[in-house]
Design an enzyme around this catalytic site. Structure first.
Site, PDB file in Angstrom:
ATOM      1  CB  THR A 147      -5.126  -0.472  14.024  1.00 35.26           C
ATOM      2  OG1 THR A 147      -4.481   0.671  14.605  1.00 35.26           O
ATOM      3  CG2 THR A 147      -6.625  -0.399  14.295  1.00 35.26           C
ATOM      4  CE  LYS A 174      -5.597   1.938  17.478  1.00 40.22           C
ATOM      5  NZ  LYS A 174      -5.357   2.825  16.255  1.00 40.22           N
ATOM      6  CB  THR A 185      -4.513   9.206  23.003  1.00 41.03           C
ATOM      7  OG1 THR A 185      -3.691   8.393  22.198  1.00 41.03           O
ATOM      8  CG2 THR A 185      -5.523   8.355  23.731  1.00 41.03           C
ATOM      9  CD  GLU A 271       1.235   3.610  11.468  1.00 40.34           C
ATOM     10  OE1 GLU A 271       0.125   3.058  11.556  1.00 40.34           O
ATOM     11  OE2 GLU A 271       1.476   4.535  10.658  1.00 40.34           O
ATOM     12  CG  ASN A 400       0.955   5.152   7.364  1.00 39.59           C
ATOM     13  OD1 ASN A 400      -0.191   5.173   7.793  1.00 39.59           O
ATOM     14  ND2 ASN A 400       2.012   5.140   8.163  1.00 39.59           N
ATOM     15  CB  THR A 405      -3.339  -3.347   0.103  1.00 42.92           C
ATOM     16  OG1 THR A 405      -2.108  -2.694   0.446  1.00 42.92           O
ATOM     17  CG2 THR A 405      -4.125  -2.495  -0.859  1.00 42.92           C
TER      18      THR A 405
END
Length: 405
Positions: A147, A174, A185, A271, A400, A405
């Site tokens: 993702t 992932k 996970t 991230e 985030n 969007t």
């Protein structure tokens, strides 16, 4: 594709149109032989539909699993009765296309929460995934489950049994955000050609998870979809491993090594992450206390922002240890900063809970490296634990703040 193969397994990754970008979003892994299977799942009370479905399937069929179908781009979480029906239908589509009996396929989903699965896209995508199955398709499967990941995460290992057979393991995972496992996970599948009983497989998996996926955090959020499935097809031809067998410990060690690699890859790809940090607590009253303290430091926003800024702000670390719930005597606590990856030995900055006259520039030099070690000694016992984390950067907020969007 690559030359990575695991005897008896084929895999594929295709674009079913679930992701608006047109990227790979449907992964299929199939064993040519029935597999012993074990899994661990999220403890989040809002468990996603595929989690609920897989829990039921494994309760009735842990010794004849043959496939795993995974979609990205839609989590199928918080979707009610319709979502559960869709998870079941997803598994049925794979079973029918592969000619497998019912309850032979596990399913996983990842992506936006609160959106129903686009079954019409799966109706087209599953046949494509079946047609694309190949022994060297594992890397495409790993790419299809991403993702916000910036890269696929895979690991492999092997070892030789006392009887001479070579056992192979391969895993994919992932995850980059919503990472604070309390079981396994985000999504992960580990494959092996070992012959092993379901009970032994479950025992080895839980041992490995506790020392890998349950010892990492990116942002302190436990996902609704966390699933780690382990499939063993017996293609190695060994006598079935049982928990009391001579080779079981070797298998457990190899599995833990694969899981630890995957878990650390997730943290390194957190991230917006720019730093990778190992938080080690030693001298705790127990291992459980050490884990409490290490996790508190690892997911403290104040510590993580200090990591990002390269600010060796040790007060934030001691504060997190103090509220962790672990037994602490402030007059016995010591703290060191290091970076073995960059040949910077540990520098002690605190002794007996008080600051030492250390060189601030030397501390900053360690805290500004891409890989950082935080070593906390509690002076109360033999308990020890390490938790791996990353920093919290502006990019995490950007990712985030606009995820949907």
């Amino acid at each position: 594709m690559s030359d990575v193969t695991i005897p008896g397994f084929v895999a594929s990754g295709v674009a079913a149109g679930i992701k608006r970008t047109g990227a790979l979003d449907l992964a299929l892994i199939v064993s040519e032989l029935p597999c012993a299977a074990a899994a661990v799942f999220t403890q989040n009370k809002f468990a996603a539909a595929p989690v609920e479905y897989d829990r039921h399937i494994l309760a009735v069929n842990s010794d004849a699993m043959q496939a795993v179908l995974i979609n990205s781009g839609c989590a199928n979480a918080c979707t009610g009765v319709e979502g559960l029906a869709n998870a079941r239908r997803m598994a049925e589509l794979a079973e029918q296309a592969l000619g497998l009996p019912p309850t032979a396929c596990l399913v996983m989903s990842t992506g936006v929460i609160g959106v129903q699965l686009p079954l019409e896209k799966l109706l087209r995508g599953v046949p494509d995934a079946v047609n694309a199955l190949a022994a060297d398709g594992l890397d495409r499967a790993a790419a299809a489950i991403m993702t916000t990941d910036t890269r696929p995460k895979t690991a492999r290992g092997q070892f030789t049994l006392a009887s001479g057979e070579t056992v192979h393991l391969w895993g994919m995972a992932k995850g980059a955000g919503m990472i604070h496992p309390n079981m396994a996970t985000m999504l992960s599948v580990v494959l092996t050609d070992a012959a092993i009983t379901p009970a032994a497989l479950d025992r080895a998996l839980r041992h490995a998870v506790d020392r890998s996926f349950n010892a990492v955090t990116v942002d302190g959020d436990t996902s609704t979809n966390d699933t780690l499935a382990l499939l063993a097809n017996g293609a190695a031809g060994n006598a079935s491993l049982t928990p009391d067998s001579a080779d079981f410990m070797a298998f457990q060690h190899a599995l833990t090594t694969v899981c630890l690699s995957l878990a650390q890859q997730i943290v390194r790809d957190g991230e917006g992450a720019t730093k990778f940090a190992a938080i080690t607590v030693s001298g705790a009253a127990s291992d459980a206390d050490a884990r409490l303290a290490a996790k508190a430091v690892a997911h403290s926003p104040l510590v993580k922002t200090a990591l990002y800024g390269g600010d060796a702000n040790w007060g934030r670390i001691l504060a997190a240890v103090g509220y962790s719930g672990a037994q602490v005597d402030p007059d016995r606590v010591a703290l060191h900063f290091g970076s073995a990856a960059f040949n910077l030995t540990p520098l002690q900055v605190v002794a007996a809970g008080q600051p030492l006259p250390y060189d601030e520039a030397a501390a900053t030099a360690r805290f500004t490296q891409p890989e950082i070690e935080v070593l906390i000694e509690l002076g109360l016992g033999a308990g020890q634990a390490t938790v791996w984390t990353c920093d919290l950067s502006h990019a995490y907020v950007d990712i985030n703040g606009h995820y949907r969007t």
